[in-house]
Design a protein around this motif. Structure first.
Motif, PDB file in Angstrom:
ATOM      1  N   GLU A  87       0.869  -1.293  -0.060  1.00 25.08           N
ATOM      2  CA  GLU A  87      -0.045   0.143   0.106  1.00 25.08           C
ATOM      3  C   GLU A  87       0.882   1.099  -0.178  1.00 25.08           C
ATOM      4  O   GLU A  87       0.449   2.202  -0.633  1.00 25.08           O
ATOM      5  N   LEU A  88       2.039   1.390   0.790  1.00 21.22           N
ATOM      6  CA  LEU A  88       2.713   2.483   0.879  1.00 21.22           C
ATOM      7  C   LEU A  88       3.403   2.768  -0.479  1.00 21.22           C
ATOM      8  O   LEU A  88       3.958   1.730  -1.010  1.00 21.22           O
ATOM      9  N   PRO A  89       3.624   3.959  -0.909  1.00 24.18           N
ATOM     10  CA  PRO A  89       4.437   4.421  -2.215  1.00 24.18           C
ATOM     11  C   PRO A  89       5.957   3.870  -1.936  1.00 24.18           C
ATOM     12  O   PRO A  89       6.434   3.702  -0.815  1.00 24.18           O
ATOM     13  N   GLN A  90       6.545   3.532  -2.945  1.00 23.11           N
ATOM     14  CA  GLN A  90       7.897   3.432  -3.027  1.00 23.11           C
ATOM     15  C   GLN A  90       8.871   4.528  -2.476  1.00 23.11           C
ATOM     16  O   GLN A  90       8.681   5.781  -2.822  1.00 23.11           O
ATOM     17  N   GLY A  91       9.684   4.109  -1.555  1.00 19.38           N
ATOM     18  CA  GLY A  91      10.689   5.066  -0.950  1.00 19.38           C
ATOM     19  C   GLY A  91       9.792   5.466   0.252  1.00 19.38           C
ATOM     20  O   GLY A  91      10.711   6.288   1.132  1.00 19.38           O
ATOM     21  N   SER A  92       8.615   4.979   0.901  1.00 22.98           N
ATOM     22  CA  SER A  92       8.055   5.402   2.254  1.00 22.98           C
ATOM     23  C   SER A  92       8.543   4.760   3.094  1.00 22.98           C
ATOM     24  O   SER A  92       9.190   3.604   3.105  1.00 22.98           O
ATOM     25  N   ARG A  93       8.500   4.849   4.463  1.00 19.55           N
ATOM     26  CA  ARG A  93       8.792   4.306   5.566  1.00 19.55           C
ATOM     27  C   ARG A  93       7.991   4.467   6.694  1.00 19.55           C
ATOM     28  O   ARG A  93       7.259   5.693   6.764  1.00 19.55           O
ATOM     29  N   VAL A  94       7.866   3.637   7.646  1.00 18.39           N
ATOM     30  CA  VAL A  94       6.818   3.874   8.871  1.00 18.39           C
ATOM     31  C   VAL A  94       7.843   4.440   9.841  1.00 18.39           C
ATOM     32  O   VAL A  94       8.863   3.782  10.258  1.00 18.39           O
ATOM     33  N   VAL A  95       7.429   5.637  10.393  1.00 19.86           N
ATOM     34  CA  VAL A  95       7.970   5.938  11.469  1.00 19.86           C
ATOM     35  C   VAL A  95       7.548   5.746  12.808  1.00 19.86           C
ATOM     36  O   VAL A  95       8.472   5.420  13.683  1.00 19.86           O
ATOM     37  N   ALA A  99      -3.070  -1.706  12.946  1.00 15.91           N
ATOM     38  CA  ALA A  99      -1.792  -1.055  13.151  1.00 15.91           C
ATOM     39  C   ALA A  99      -2.042   0.356  12.902  1.00 15.91           C
ATOM     40  O   ALA A  99      -2.460   0.790  11.871  1.00 15.91           O
ATOM     41  N   LYS A 100      -1.789   1.470  13.745  1.00 16.59           N
ATOM     42  CA  LYS A 100      -1.871   2.880  13.556  1.00 16.59           C
ATOM     43  C   LYS A 100      -0.527   3.578  13.468  1.00 16.59           C
ATOM     44  O   LYS A 100       0.362   3.386  14.269  1.00 16.59           O
ATOM     45  N   CYS A 101      -0.241   4.021  12.356  1.00 16.44           N
ATOM     46  CA  CYS A 101       1.077   4.192  11.900  1.00 16.44           C
ATOM     47  C   CYS A 101       1.161   5.594  11.424  1.00 16.44           C
ATOM     48  O   CYS A 101       0.417   6.375  10.938  1.00 16.44           O
ATOM     49  N   ARG A 102       2.505   6.226  11.766  1.00 16.09           N
ATOM     50  CA  ARG A 102       2.810   7.455  11.036  1.00 16.09           C
ATOM     51  C   ARG A 102       3.975   7.164  10.314  1.00 16.09           C
ATOM     52  O   ARG A 102       4.857   6.383  10.581  1.00 16.09           O
ATOM     53  N   CYS A 103       3.764   7.709   9.035  1.00 16.87           N
ATOM     54  CA  CYS A 103       4.324   7.208   7.922  1.00 16.87           C
ATOM     55  C   CYS A 103       5.104   8.570   7.086  1.00 16.87           C
ATOM     56  O   CYS A 103       4.385   9.503   6.972  1.00 16.87           O
ATOM     57  N   GLU A 104       6.118   8.503   6.620  1.00 20.95           N
ATOM     58  CA  GLU A 104       7.013   9.416   5.928  1.00 20.95           C
ATOM     59  C   GLU A 104       6.913   8.877   4.525  1.00 20.95           C
ATOM     60  O   GLU A 104       7.423   7.898   3.986  1.00 20.95           O
ATOM     61  N   GLU A 105       6.308   9.876   3.642  1.00 24.53           N
ATOM     62  CA  GLU A 105       5.813   9.292   2.319  1.00 24.53           C
ATOM     63  C   GLU A 105       5.670  10.340   1.484  1.00 24.53           C
ATOM     64  O   GLU A 105       5.557  11.608   1.863  1.00 24.53           O
ATOM     65  N   GLU A 106       5.867  10.260   0.002  1.00 20.16           N
ATOM     66  CA  GLU A 106       5.644  11.222  -0.954  1.00 20.16           C
ATOM     67  C   GLU A 106       4.155  11.250  -1.252  1.00 20.16           C
ATOM     68  O   GLU A 106       3.354  10.370  -1.691  1.00 20.16           O
ATOM     69  N   ILE A 107       3.536  12.702  -0.961  1.00 21.39           N
ATOM     70  CA  ILE A 107       2.214  12.877  -1.090  1.00 21.39           C
ATOM     71  C   ILE A 107       1.831  13.645  -2.422  1.00 21.39           C
ATOM     72  O   ILE A 107       0.669  13.937  -2.685  1.00 21.39           O
ATOM     73  N   GLY A 108       2.883  14.156  -3.007  1.00 18.19           N
ATOM     74  CA  GLY A 108       2.470  15.140  -4.263  1.00 18.19           C
ATOM     75  C   GLY A 108       2.211  14.434  -5.301  1.00 18.19           C
ATOM     76  O   GLY A 108       2.796  13.468  -5.852  1.00 18.19           O
ATOM     77  N   VAL A 109       1.143  14.522  -6.149  1.00 15.87           N
ATOM     78  CA  VAL A 109       0.442  14.064  -7.330  1.00 15.87           C
ATOM     79  C   VAL A 109       0.259  15.093  -8.247  1.00 15.87           C
ATOM     80  O   VAL A 109      -0.311  16.237  -7.883  1.00 15.87           O
ATOM     81  N   VAL A 110       0.373  14.883  -9.792  1.00 16.21           N
ATOM     82  CA  VAL A 110       0.353  15.779 -10.666  1.00 16.21           C
ATOM     83  C   VAL A 110      -1.333  15.701 -10.874  1.00 16.21           C
ATOM     84  O   VAL A 110      -1.772  14.797 -11.202  1.00 16.21           O
ATOM     85  N   LYS A 111      -1.778  16.949 -10.891  1.00 18.05           N
ATOM     86  CA  LYS A 111      -3.106  17.278 -11.364  1.00 18.05           C
ATOM     87  C   LYS A 111      -3.385  18.177 -12.622  1.00 18.05           C
ATOM     88  O   LYS A 111      -2.847  19.117 -12.508  1.00 18.05           O
ATOM     89  N   LYS A 112      -3.844  17.856 -13.889  1.00 19.12           N
ATOM     90  CA  LYS A 112      -4.081  18.456 -14.998  1.00 19.12           C
ATOM     91  C   LYS A 112      -4.684  19.786 -14.558  1.00 19.12           C
ATOM     92  O   LYS A 112      -5.848  19.603 -14.129  1.00 19.12           O
ATOM     93  N   ILE A 113      -4.154  20.890 -15.181  1.00 18.60           N
ATOM     94  CA  ILE A 113      -4.813  22.054 -15.222  1.00 18.60           C
ATOM     95  C   ILE A 113      -5.971  22.153 -16.636  1.00 18.60           C
ATOM     96  O   ILE A 113      -5.504  21.773 -17.555  1.00 18.60           O
TER      97      ILE A 113
END
Length: 401
Positions: free
Chosen positions: A359-367, A384-398
């Motif tokens: 489920e987590l994006p590549q390069g993420s980690r559970v803190v 499991a209730k987790c705090r994760c460090e992950e990439e959240i930016g996604v491209v949205k077309k204008i």
């Protein structure tokens, strides 16, 4: 050299002459008889001549008081005469040559070279489907056409050829480099948040950052703007009613601290196949890919586990299509047992880690994470209730309406 070849073709005999040998040889020379290979051995005279003239020299030897005695004979006539007496040997030689010529028309081995990402099993399977396999006929094989057909079945191969080396075939593969991911930098877009979180870092390769580290954002919130007004060159000048704007494709990286919950379940009862009874050993002979059983074996009923071990015949360091195979067939029985609490926890934790990787994006980690176990309807539940460090930016077309 030519003289020796001529003597071998017509045949020769070697005589030992006792008595007045000089008189005998002179008289024979006057009659046109040719001798060669003169030598003396322990005081005896040895000469060689033609077989058809030996009988005609008997009367001459008596008149000259000489005693020629035949010692050796050789050449093609005597060799063929011996073969006629040993017809079985001649027949065996002919059969051996026929078997050799027949077997040389089949493939004795297929090797794969140059594969990196492709496995040998993939290449050999594609080759088999296109007529290149152990035991295939070499008479009607078009190596160039077979290589092109195999290349069409393997998309990862940039170049492929089938090379003949006597009775062996080599499939040489050159794999293509993976195509780079095409990014459309001309498409107008923004980067928005895929989920809520606290910004840890933001790097804008193109566009203007709209948030800063430490800010809390919600899902869908603008992070990097691809459309934004350009700052005036004169900051103290009058404000423009319609300032110029920059429009492009927003690109960058936004890492955030997010909150996620994962729930997995594992059953307390599990079934496992365990060995029962004694294993059965089956021996076979592999000849050109064909398995020839060496005995009468009965197929085992139920669940079984089989191990194969084959030893190929390699007389000169190269494997030939003749191998000895031994198979061990172990009967199995399904057994259901209850897992202990600690074993259940370990299985649930393993399932949790698998769900996090998926489920987590590549390069993420559970803190940070908080685990809760409980039993429900014969299942071990883990939340499991987790705090994760992950990439959240996604491209949205204008889009402009």
């Amino acid at each position: 050299m030519l003289e020796k070849a001529a003597h071998w073709l017509t045949g020769w005999i070697e005589m030992e002459i006792q008595g007045d040998g000089a008189r005998f040889l002179n008289a024979a020379a006057k009659m046109g008889v040719e001798f060669w290979g003169f030598q003396r051995e322990n005081g005896r005279l040895l000469v060689r001549g033609r077989p058809r003239e030996y009988r005609n020299l008997r009367d001459l030897a008596r008149r000259c008081r000489a005693h020629p005695r035949l010692r050796k004979r050789g050449g093609l006539p005597f060799f063929t005469a011996r073969l006629q007496k040993q017809k079985g040997l001649l027949l065996g030689a002919l059969v051996g040559v026929g078997v050799y010529v027949y077997l040389s028309g089949f493939c004795w081995g297929v090797t794969v070279t140059g594969d990196q990402r492709l496995t040998q099993a993939q290449v050999l399977q594609a080759a088999r489907e296109n007529g290149v396999y152990l035991g295939c006929s070499l008479y009607g094989l078009d190596a160039k056409a077979a290589g092109m057909a195999i290349r069409n079945d393997l998309e990862e191969a940039a170049w492929l050829s089938v090379n003949e080396d006597g009775c062996f075939l080599e499939v040489a593969v050159n794999e293509a480099d993976p195509a780079p991911q095409v990014v459309n930098d001309r498409e107008w877009s923004n980067m928005v948040a895929s989920r809520a979180g606290t910004i840890l870092s933001i790097q804008a390769e193109w566009g203007r950052p709209e948030v800063s580290p430490g800010d809390t954002v919600q899902g869908g919130q603008l992070l990097i703007a691809g459309l934004y007004p350009v700052e005036s060159a004169h900051p103290y000048g009058p404000e423009q009613e319609d300032p110029p704007r920059t429009l492009g494709a927003a690109r960058g990286s936004v890492r955030a601290l997010t909150y996620r919950e994962f729930t997995v379940e594992v059953p307390q009862e599990v079934s496992q196949l365990v060995p029962v009874g004694s294993a059965v050993r089956e021996r076979s002979l592999l000849l050109f890919g064909v398995r020839i059983p060496l005995g009468l074996y009965q197929e085992q009923a139920g669940n079984t586990r089989t191990w194969h071990h084959s030893t190929a015949w390699s007389p000169l360091g190269r494997e030939l299509p003749l191998a000895w195979e031994e198979s061990v067939v172990q009967p199995l029985q399904e057994v259901v047992f209850q897992r202990e609490e600690e074993e259940l926890r370990q299985a649930a934790l393993l399932a949790l880690r698998r769900a996090q990787r998926e489920e987590l994006p590549q390069g993420s980690r559970v803190v940070e994470e908080e685990l809760t176990y409980w039993m429900e309807n014969g299942m071990c539940m883990l939340q499991a209730k987790c705090r994760c460090e992950e990439e959240i930016g996604v491209v949205k077309k204008i889009s402009f309406e």
